[in-house]
Design an enzyme around this catalytic site. Structure first.
Site, PDB file in Angstrom:
ATOM      1  N   TYR A  15      -1.430  -0.271  10.373  1.00 20.33           N
ATOM      2  CA  TYR A  15      -1.528  -0.527   8.931  1.00 20.33           C
ATOM      3  C   TYR A  15      -0.267  -0.070   8.208  1.00 20.33           C
ATOM      4  CZ  TYR A  15      -3.563  -0.754   4.246  1.00 20.33           C
ATOM      5  OH  TYR A  15      -3.815  -1.059   2.935  1.00 20.33           O
ATOM      6  N   SER A  63       0.864  -1.190   0.000  1.00 20.13           N
ATOM      7  CA  SER A  63       0.000   0.000   0.000  1.00 20.13           C
ATOM      8  C   SER A  63       0.893   1.230   0.000  1.00 20.13           C
ATOM      9  CB  SER A  63      -0.897   0.021   1.246  1.00 20.13           C
ATOM     10  OG  SER A  63      -1.524   1.286   1.404  1.00 20.13           O
TER      11      SER A  63
END
Length: 263
Positions: A158, A145
């Site tokens: 995350y 990501s």
């Protein structure tokens, strides 16, 4: 005509019950690949495959939560026994949950995110490493990501997990280069999936899952070691990386935080 026989290439995809994983499955199948899909919701994923009208011998679903290392490894061995050695393994399963380190319960959330996004990837790759080395051909794909580029407020777990994915895949790439196995890192920006549906902040250059899958398929087929999708987010990511810490902190001070579990 889409191939269905055992001679068709095989792709193994984790997190295949929705979002990016489901879009990747549909795109690979349309390109003639057989599917080995890993999902927690097995019956739902099997029903979706049947709804697509795909021949029963062109796909199989294996039940596993990649947080459970034994279950993730067992799913890989089940694929080897039932469908054979994949040509591509895509470790896509992931979660995104906001955390506040000041809250004791969020430490367990942190563990869940890391176990799913990072350890779950290693467990998903594990069953295939030795046979791929012996065959000297194949592709391992890690879905990272752009959140790996800089730490964002409220996204500590995350961002840390996805930064770990980038470094882990880079390490694997060096380890496997000599034996002909490619490692591809795909770095999505914002994709319209259940993971992003609840975000309360701006998400520029958002892709539909189908658009992401088409671009990711091209990058995987080309064996590109590192690809940011869409390309515009690659420019944004580089600019973010170049910002001095003081300026970066001021720019993101008022940015909305990722929702914590239960919010």
């Amino acid at each position: 005509m889409v191939a269905t026989g055992t001679s068709a290439p095989l792709v193994y995809i984790t997190g295949a019950s929705s979002g990016i994983g489901q879009a990747l499955a549909a795109h690979f199948r349309a390109a003639g690949w057989r599917l080995a899909l890993v999902a927690r919701r097995v019956a739902e994923t099997e029903a979706w495959c049947r709804q697509q009208g795909w021949p029963e011998d062109s796909w199989a679903v294996y039940g596993a939560d990649v947080r459970d290392t034994d279950a993730a490894v067992a799913a890989g061995h089940a694929c080897l026994a039932r469908q054979g050695l994949p040509d591509a393994v895509i470790a896509n399963a992931g979660v995104s949950i906001g955390v506040d380190t000041a809250e004791r319960e969020d430490l367990e959330v942190f563990r869940t995110v890391m176990d799913t996004n990072l350890l779950g990837m290693a467990a998903s790759f594990h069953p295939f490493l030795k046979p791929l080395r012996e065959r000297r051909r194949g592709t391992l794909v890690g879905i990272a990501s752009v959140a790996a580029i800089r730490g964002l407020p409220g996204h500590g777990a995350y961002c840390a997990s996805k930064a770990g994915v980038v470094s882990y895949c880079e390490s694997l790439r060096g380890e496997l280069r000599a034996c002909g196995v490619r490692v591809v890192t795909i770095v999505p920006g914002y994709v319209a999936t259940p993971l992003t549906a609840g975000n309360t902040y701006g998400m520029p250059f958002m892709l539909a899952p189908e658009d992401f899958a088409e671009r990711a398929f091209r990058a995987i087929a080309a064996g590109r070691s590192y690809t940011v999708l869409p390309w515009q987010m690659g420019i944004v990511a580089k600019l973010m990386r170049m910002l001095p810490n003081a300026l970066f902190d001021r720019l993101f001070a008022g940015r909305g935080r990722k929702k914590r579990l239960g919010e």
